[in-house]
Structure formats: C-alpha cells, structure tokens
Design a protein around this motif. Structure first.
Motif, PDB file in Angstrom:
ATOM      1  N   GLN A 221      -1.458  37.062  48.462  1.00 32.89           N
ATOM      2  CA  GLN A 221      -1.975  36.989  49.829  1.00 32.89           C
ATOM      3  C   GLN A 221      -0.904  37.404  50.842  1.00 32.89           C
ATOM      4  OE1 GLN A 221      -3.828  33.224  50.802  1.00 32.89           O
ATOM      5  NE2 GLN A 221      -4.732  33.050  48.767  1.00 32.89           N
ATOM      6  N   PRO A 279      -7.432  39.823  47.619  1.00 31.86           N
ATOM      7  CA  PRO A 279      -7.720  38.994  48.810  1.00 31.86           C
ATOM      8  C   PRO A 279      -7.695  39.841  50.080  1.00 31.86           C
ATOM      9  CG  PRO A 279      -5.485  38.606  48.016  1.00 31.86           C
ATOM     10  CD  PRO A 279      -6.147  39.476  46.986  1.00 31.86           C
ATOM     11  N   CYS A 282      -5.618  35.809  54.319  1.00 27.63           N
ATOM     12  CA  CYS A 282      -4.898  34.627  53.849  1.00 27.63           C
ATOM     13  C   CYS A 282      -5.724  33.383  54.143  1.00 27.63           C
ATOM     14  CB  CYS A 282      -3.534  34.522  54.536  1.00 27.63           C
ATOM     15  SG  CYS A 282      -2.438  35.906  54.182  1.00 27.63           S
ATOM     16  N   LYS A 283      -5.671  32.421  53.237  1.00 24.43           N
ATOM     17  CA  LYS A 283      -6.385  31.173  53.457  1.00 24.43           C
ATOM     18  C   LYS A 283      -5.731  30.337  54.550  1.00 24.43           C
ATOM     19  CE  LYS A 283      -8.338  30.810  48.816  1.00 24.43           C
ATOM     20  NZ  LYS A 283      -8.494  29.971  47.600  1.00 24.43           N
TER      21      LYS A 283
END
Length: 662
Positions: A221, A279, A282-283
C-alpha cells in the motif's frame, strides 16, 4: 582482473525501458538522464552518478534526498552498491515517516529497524549490488513482498545528474567502480537507550498501523501510494510529503499513470502475480494538504551524520570481516544469478564467515552476525551451521561482555582478543561499568514510576472531565447541526425567491419597453442584478405615472363635451372607460354639429319665405356674414316648429346644442 571489474558490461537498456522512463517523467528535465553509448565500463560525465533503471522506478530521482546521502556516507557506500530492493526499502521508510507518522525521516528509528549485510555467492563479493538493507530479525515490520529475483537489473545502468554542493564533502562520492566494499561498524549500529526512548512512540504507531483490524497498512500500500501520486521519496524536495497538494503539486514527477501502467509497475517491483489484487488506496489516510497533521503535532528530526559534522566513529572499518576478502575470478561469472539461488549461497557464506574471529565491538552494542541477500523476505536468518558456530564462540566470551554496551572510550580501543576478554582487569572494568549502568537504570525506573503515577492521575481526571462534558458536547453538536441545516434551507429559499423576483422585474421591464418603445440605462449601476432591475422598474413606473396624470387631465377636459349631463368619475380607470365604449363619440359630436347646421339653414329658409334653389344653398357669397349670423340666431329657438311645419322629423340623439321645445 578484479572480480568487481567483470560485473560491468555494456548497458542494455531497451526501448521498453526508455518508454517507461518517459511515461514516469524522468526525461521531463533536460539532461536529467544520460544513456551510455558503446562503453562497457561506466565513465559518468561531470556532476553525474551511476544508477540503474530499477533504482529509478523504485523511488530514486535526482537531486538525491539528504537522508539517502547521509546513509551512503555513514555506511561508506556508493549508489551502485545497493540492490533495487534496498532502494525500495529506503523509499518505503521515508514515505512511512512523512505520510503516516508525520515526522522527517528519522535516523534513530532507522537504526531500530534496519541493518546491512553483504550480498554474494560462491566466494564472490559483489560490487554491483554488493550490499543489502535488511530488517532486523527482532523487529516486526511491514511485509513488502519483494520479488525473489530482479532479473538483469545490473545490465540496465545509466547516468543521473546530481548537482554539486558548495561543500565537496557534502556531495555523493564520485563514481569508483573498483572501490571495494568494506564492512563498517555502522552497518550494525543500534539505537542508544535515549534514541529508543525518543522513538518508542513511533514504533508503537508502526505496530498500530500494521495490526489495527480493518485498517491494516502494508508495504505494498505504501509503495502504491508514492507511485500513484508521482512523488519520488528519494528526491530532494522543498516540502515533505505531508504537504503534498494533489494534482497541482509542482514537485510531482509526472501526471497520473493509467491504471494499467500503475498495475504493471507494481507487479514488476513486487512478487504479486496476476491473481493478486493491487490496492488502489491505503486503508489509513496519509497526511497531506487535504489531511493535515494534527494541531500541536511534534515533528521529530534525526538525520544520519553527514560529512560536515566530521568523521563519525561508526564509519570505522571492521578489519576482521572475512566477507571483504577478495574472491577468485572463476566465481565472478555467477554474479548475475537470481536472488533465489543467491540465498542458498549466502547462507553457506555466513556459515564460513562465522567460524572466523569476531569483529570489534559495535559502538552501540554487540553486532549481529546474521547475513542475508536482497530477496523477497524481510527478516534476516542464519543457517544452522552459522548459529552453532556463534553459540560455540559466545561460550568463550565474558558473561558481562555479552550483555553490555561498550562505552565511547572502548570504541577507540584496538580490538580485544579472546585472552584479554577473559582477563581479571577486563572483568573488573566491565563489572564497574555494569554497576554504573545498573544505578542509572534504577534511577530511570524511579522516575518512570513517578511519571506513570502522574499519568494515571491525569488519565482519571481526564476521564471524569470527558464523561461530564460528553452529553453537553453531543447536545451542542446536534444543535449546531440543526442550525446549520436550517441556515442552508433558508439560504436556498432566499436564493430561489431572489431569482423569482429578479425574473418578474425583468419581465415587467420588457413589457414596458414593448408598449412605450423606450429603453433606459442606469447611470451608476450597483452591480447587483436585483437592485439594478428594481432601479429600472422604478424609472419605468415614474414614466408611467406621469403619462397617466397627463391622460387624466386631458380626458377630464374632454368629458363635458361628450357627457354634458353626467358627473365626471372619481378614478382614472372609470374615466377612461367612458371613452372606450363601442360607440364613436367623435362621430356623434360631428353628427350633432351637422344637425344644428341643417336645422339653422332650414330655419333661415322658412324665415325668408323664399324659393330656395338647393343646388345653390352652399353658395353664401350673396349674403353678408352678419346677415347669416342674425338669421341663425333668430331661427334657432323656432327650429323644431319650423321643421314640424315642413314635415321633417329628425332622429332623436343627445346633444349639447339641442334646442328646447316650448
């Protein structure tokens, strides 16, 4: 010929590589890159350094970031001696610090996470990519998913422009392809206790970023993020990445990559297959202009020691590092093997190296002896044979010496052999040192306990305060939300009403212009559509009122002539309707006048008792004007009687000149 000389060969950069560098924006600046021609050994021009295509696509870009320059100095390395995955390690670390920790790249934090190892196989010490940056075995760090092998990266070399500084020592060392890689103490330098205490909050945050359920951050990520926003972490920048301003940021290397190009690039620098998902975000939201650092956030700064600060002790060469010995030329041909095969070779090399005498003590602690190469793993492992050799060797060491950190005075001493380590004087010195550290540790523990008590008291007080104000804050937030929504509705209604009023004013103005054929312009407009339209309408209204006043005055004067027995209406509309009937009032007035004339003429004829030649009635030249007037005046009262005598009956019609019959 030295083994390192055999690693260099003619650069083989393909058209596909050239197109990739162009799409990534490296050729945007003129002379930023120069490509070798026929030379089989690098000869960079002035102010150019040797690099690789696989370094550039992993975050490297001139001018070089000061953190990477510091690493090269303190480790005693050149750019070409780091592997591509080592370059990616530095890029991810800088992005992690600036985008997710909100600090400058931190040297103390770096030492807690990373160490350096040699890269080689079959007795050959590599020069190109001869050093690997690895994660320490006791640190839980992000899984970067490095590829097992970066095929042919050594053959894709080129020149990158690196502007010189006023201080020659501050610049990256000029290219020297024959310089041997010497292991230094800094390769295994560990953070001091003070540095650990200062960076403990950062390590805690890193663990939270990795383990928070639903918001886990990964190395892929982080890599995808800096590639997607087109910012090179290893490029010297005016602003840190937490000041990234989006698409308009002037420090972006290029515009956004297409989704297909970004996916290909991620799969090239990682071991993700086509089945793995790339991805897209980013989370954890990274810090940037749109997501600024919290108010009062402390930005730590800790750079590697640079040349202008003088020589650093950690740069001292470890003289008993057998991995620095020259290798037979026959083994050089294996230098381009894949990383998967190199891993086994390096493990064997670790086993042989650990059987030699131990190096001098590290300035920050006992140097770890694990060796690894630039492969897909993030941890450093040793072979069983190597661990056995280490265990056998450590049994001969002094018990204190294995657990203590040497002082600065000891760093300046010559390496101590096994006999000296077990001597009584060394035991006394280490014991004294241990007692001093123990007292210092006890004092720190007492201070820490006191600090913990204060922290607990503050936490309890804060909890009470928060519970007391929670309901108030929630109520205020609700009321604020309601007020905000009501205000938005009022603003929307006001805007709609204003637009409707403006439309109606403009419609009325257009109607006035069509009926009067008069247009007006404001001498000093307010530059407000509503006020200007209202001003025009006021001008039109004034003009209309003046016209109505003039019309009322004129109709009032004409009213007695047409309606002599009626009372004039009080309102202008009623007055105007009197003149807007179906009958033609003007025609009636003319008819009444004609009837009076006819009646008068007939009266004159009857009075004179003359024979009238009707064809000559209109010829009045033979009668004087005064005679006519007297005859008409005398005949008017008796006109009806005369007409009755003659047998003529005029049609009854109202007229102001109708004679009375008596």
């Amino acid at each position: 010929m030295a083994a390192e000389d055999l690693e260099w060969e003619r650069s083989k950069i393909s058209n596909q590589d050239m197109n990739l560098l162009k799409r990534l924006g490296f050729t945007k600046e003129k002379d930023a890159l120069r490509f070798p021609r026929e030379e089989s050994y690098p000869k960079p021009p002035m102010e150019y350094r040797v690099s690789f295509v696989d370094h550039l696509i992993r975050g490297l870009s001139p001018p070089i970031h000061e953190f990477l320059r510091g690493l090269l100095f303190v480790y005693g390395l050149q750019l070409h001696q780091l592997t591509p995955n080592s370059i990616l390690h530095v890029s991810i670390f800088i992005t992690l610090c600036e985008c997710f920790l909100g600090v400058q790249p931190n040297w103390a934090l770096w030492k807690r996470i990373f160490c350096l190892h040699r890269n080689g196989s079959h007795g050959v010490a590599y020069n190109i990519g001869g050093v690997v940056i690895c994660v320490r075995s006791d640190v839980d760090y992000f899984d970067v998913k490095f590829p097992d092998s970066v095929q042919g990266w050594r053959k894709r070399w080129l020149y990158v422009h690196e502007e010189g500084s006023d201080s020659i020592e501050y610049n990256i060392a000029p290219f020297d392809g024959k310089a041997k890689i010497l292991r230094r103490r800094s390769w295994d330098a560990e953070a001091s206790e003070e540095e650990k205490l200062a960076t403990e909050a950062l390590m805690t945050r890193i663990r939270e970023l990795q383990s928070t359920r639903g918001k886990e951050l990964s190395g892929i990520q982080i890599t995808t993020y800096f590639l997607r926003i087109r910012m090179q972490p290893l490029q010297a920048r005016k602003n840190p990445l937490w000041m990234y301003a989006g698409d308009e940021d002037v420090e972006r290397l290029s515009t956004d990559l297409s989704a297909k190009d970004l996916e290909k690039l991620i799969r090239r620098i990682s071991k993700l297959s086509k089945k793995d998902t790339i991805p897209t975000s980013c989370k954890v939201a990274p810090f940037c202009r749109a997501n600024p650092l919290p108010e009062g956030h402390l930005v730590l700064s800790s750079l590697p020691p640079l040349p202008e600060g003088g020589e650093v002790e950690e740069r001292a060469v470890v003289t008993d590092d057998n991995q620095g010995a020259s290798r037979p030329e026959s083994g050089v041909g294996d230098s381009h093997k894949s990383a998967a095969s190199l891993e086994k070779e390096t493990e064997a090399e670790v086993s042989s190296s650990t059987r030699s005498s131990l190096p001098a003590a590290s300035p920050k602690g006992k140097r770890k002896r694990d060796e690894a190469i630039d492969s897909g793993t993030s941890k450093v492992n040793t072979s069983r044979a190597g661990k056995a050799a280490l265990d056998a060797e450590e049994e001969t060491l002094d018990l204190y010496g294995a657990a203590l950190v040497s002082s600065d005075d000891e760093e300046e001493d010559a390496p101590i052999d096994e006999t000296a380590r077990t001597s009584t004087s060394q035991l006394v010195r280490f014991g004294t040192q241990f007692i001093g550290y123990r007292d210092y540790a006890r004092e720190l523990e007492e201070k820490l306990a006191e600090a913990n008590k204060r922290a607990d008291a503050l936490a309890i007080e804060l909890e009470h305060s928060e519970s007391a104000h929670t309901k108030t804050v929630e109520d205020l937030e609700k009321r604020l939300g309601d007020a905000k929504r009501a205000l938005e509705e009022n603003v929307a209604q006001h805007s709609a009403r204003e637009e409707e009023i403006l439309s109606r004013l403009e419609t009325q103005s257009r109607r006035f212009v069509r009926r009067t054929h008069q247009e007006y312009e404001l001498e000093n407009p307010e530059d407000d559509e509503l006020l200007d339209a209202l001003s025009l309408l006021e001008i039109h209204g004034t003009e209309a009122r003046n016209g109505l006043d003039e019309a009322e005055a004129g109709l009032s004067r004409l009213f007695p002539y047409f309606f002599h027995k009626k009372e004039q209406p009080a309102t202008f509309i009623d007055l105007a309707q009197c003149f807007n009937g179906k009958e033609d009032l003007g025609l009636q007035l003319r008819q009444e006048g004609l009837k009076v004339g006819v009646e008068g003429t007939m009266a004159l004829i009857a009075e004179s008792q003359q024979q009238v030649d009707w064809s000559k009635v209109g010829d009045t030249g033979k009668i004087e004007t005064k005679k006519w007037q007297s005859l008409i005046k005398a005949a008017k009262p008796n006109s009806k009687k005369i007409l009755a005598t003659l047998g003529y009956k005029p049609a009854p019609a109202p007229s102001s000149s109708k004679p009375e019959v008596k």
